[in-house]
Design an enzyme around this catalytic site. Structure first.
Site, PDB file in Angstrom:
ATOM      1  N   ASP A   1     -46.735 -48.272   0.096  1.00 56.15           N
ATOM      2  CA  ASP A   1     -47.761 -47.638  -0.746  1.00 56.15           C
ATOM      3  C   ASP A   1     -47.532 -47.898  -2.230  1.00 56.15           C
ATOM      4  O   ASP A   1     -47.958 -47.106  -3.076  1.00 56.15           O
ATOM      5  CB  ASP A   1     -47.820 -46.116  -0.499  1.00 56.15           C
ATOM      6  CG  ASP A   1     -47.935 -45.759   0.972  1.00 56.15           C
ATOM      7  OD1 ASP A   1     -48.846 -46.297   1.617  1.00 56.15           O
ATOM      8  OD2 ASP A   1     -47.115 -44.971   1.465  1.00 56.15           O
TER       9      ASP A   1
ATOM     10  N   GLY B   1     -52.126 -49.894   4.734  1.00 53.74           N
ATOM     11  CA  GLY B   1     -53.405 -49.841   4.064  1.00 53.74           C
ATOM     12  C   GLY B   1     -53.277 -50.307   2.633  1.00 53.74           C
ATOM     13  O   GLY B   1     -52.516 -49.720   1.863  1.00 53.74           O
TER      14      GLY B   1
ATOM     15  N   GLN C   1     -46.089 -52.440   4.035  1.00 53.88           N
ATOM     16  CA  GLN C   1     -45.038 -51.430   3.930  1.00 53.88           C
ATOM     17  C   GLN C   1     -44.093 -51.746   2.751  1.00 53.88           C
ATOM     18  O   GLN C   1     -44.525 -52.275   1.750  1.00 53.88           O
ATOM     19  CB  GLN C   1     -44.277 -51.285   5.250  1.00 53.88           C
ATOM     20  CG  GLN C   1     -45.070 -50.591   6.350  1.00 53.88           C
ATOM     21  CD  GLN C   1     -45.840 -51.533   7.235  1.00 53.88           C
ATOM     22  OE1 GLN C   1     -45.492 -52.683   7.439  1.00 53.88           O
ATOM     23  NE2 GLN C   1     -46.936 -51.051   7.770  1.00 53.88           N
TER      24      GLN C   1
END
Length: 423
Positions: A13, A40, A222
């Protein structure tokens, strides 16, 4: 031409998607080398938020070839959904997206097993996103998985049935059923869609492009602290998130790698379980969470927040051979009078160390902090690096001195234009 690699230096993130999008115009290829829809990548430009899970972040640039490498685990349902959203937004991806036939397929039964196995851990949950990632990589290593190229075989349905039968046996061990029937029609519809895409041996494609002197950016998911070997095991992901994973996840030789971009936030976050030495359980941690909108782009889960951790960063830099750092979300710290930096850990025996210990020790360390003054300035209004406030420049200099790697980019806002290139 060389391959440059972009990796996260923390627990994921960090803002890798934004940096790929910023750097992408100078590359011919963006290639994703590991992970799956548990990752994401969020990008903001032209006032619009875009979230990618499996599609490489170069997809918004029509001149760029985008490659999903063999190290990725691919959920065809999620993948189709992502591509449909891109189509709805007018993004033309059909000619410049290639998927490795050697990438592993995530089946509905993998997702079911992920839930069953996580529930079986009781209080020892690892914080899985329940996307089927771990069980899919387990099948890969166990040599029982299905790969993207298998969808082109006439007996794919039989192979699928055999895989689900194996998964049902494991579920039965935990006295549970897979209960995937409601998801299978959608899965096979997505498989039909997958067959229409450019499925190929991407290792040949990438090496041919290297021979043509094309510039390749390898995109990781990641972060290094979630690496299956070097992360905070067992609270890690199931793939190699460091630079070495780019070689095995794309089929490129190590001598091709040149620059390594290490991405870090100006603070630190973590999602899920596992040790996090600098985590803040007070109002300061909550202030960082709210200011940084620290909620998972894949799961929506609140991220755990804390100060930046130099021992962890030095460890990640060492493992990855980082050549430059890109520091993200500095604007999140705009309102703080004091910025703290963890410089060492105090061990349970009272000694201090600047090395990153193993899990058994890490969960019992106490961070040792150095304090710097905050800048108390709205950074998002700044468009030139020379205009950065002196306290922020001092913070950047302090990090560079202690990490021994230059900071080349500092991000002061979510949009593309809020990305300042330093000398």
């Amino acid at each position: 031409m060389p391959v440059d690699v972009l990796v996260g230096l923390q627990w994921g993130d960090e803002g890798k998607g934004k940096i790929v999008d910023v750097l992408a115009p100078t590359y011919d290829v963006v290639a994703r080398f590991q992970g799956g829809p548990n990752a994401g990548h969020t990008l903001f430009f032209d006032g619009v938020k875009h979230v990618l899970h499996q599609v490489p972040s170069g997809i918004f640039h029509p001149h760029i070839i985008n490659v999903v490498g063999n190290g990725v685990v691919l959920d065809p349902v999620v993948f189709r959904g992502e591509l449909q959203k891109l189509t709805d937004r007018g993004i033309q991806w059909g000619d410049n997206l290639f998927i490795s036939q050697k990438a592993q397929l995530i089946l509905p039964s993998h997702r079911a097993l992920d839930r069953i196995l996580e529930e079986a851990r009781g209080g020892g949950k690892i914080g899985s996103t329940l996307k089927g990632i771990g069980p899919t990589y387990q099948d890969k290593v166990g040599r029982t998985g299905l790969r993207v190229g298998d969808v082109l075989l006439p007996d794919f349905k039989e192979r699928y049935t055999e895989a689900v039968a194996r998964h049902a046996q494991l579920a039965a061990f935990y006295k549970q059923d897979l209960a995937i029937e409601a998801h299978e029609d959608e899965f096979f519809s997505a498989i039909e869609f997958l067959r229409t895409l450019q499925l190929t041996n991407t290792e040949y494609l990438l090496n041919d492009l290297l021979q043509q002197q094309k510039r390749i950016l390898a995109e990781g998911a990641q972060g290094a602290m979630l690496d299956i070997d070097f992360g905070t095991y067992p609270f890690v992901t199931s793939s190699s998130t460091i630079v070495a994973g780019a070689c095995t996840g794309l089929g490129i030789a190590p001598h091709h790698i040149d620059k390594v971009y290490g991405i870090s936030k100006a603070y630190c976050t973590r999602v899920g379980s596992g040790p996090f030495p600098t985590e803040l359980h007070d109002e300061v941690g909550e202030q960082i969470r709210q200011a940084g909108h620290e909620f998972g782009s894949t799961t929506g889960r609140p991220r755990r927040c804390g100060w930046v951790d130099l021992p962890a960063l030095r460890y990640s830099i060492m493992l990855n051979g980082v050549t430059e750092i890109h520091l993200m979300k500095a604007d999140v710290l705009d309102e703080f009078d004091e910025i703290r930096v963890c410089t060492h850990y105090q061990l349970p025996n009272g000694e201090t160390t600047d090395q990153f210990p193993d899990y058994g020790t890490l969960q019992n360390v106490t961070p040792v902090y150095h304090s710097l003054p905050g800048w108390r300035t709205t950074l998002q209004e700044i468009t030139e690096p020379e205009a950065l406030p002196q306290p922020l420049k001092d913070y950047l200099h302090y990090l560079e001195e202690n990490l021994l790697v230059p900071i080349r980019i500092v991000s002061v806002g979510p949009d593309r234009v809020s990305t300042l290139h330093l000398n």
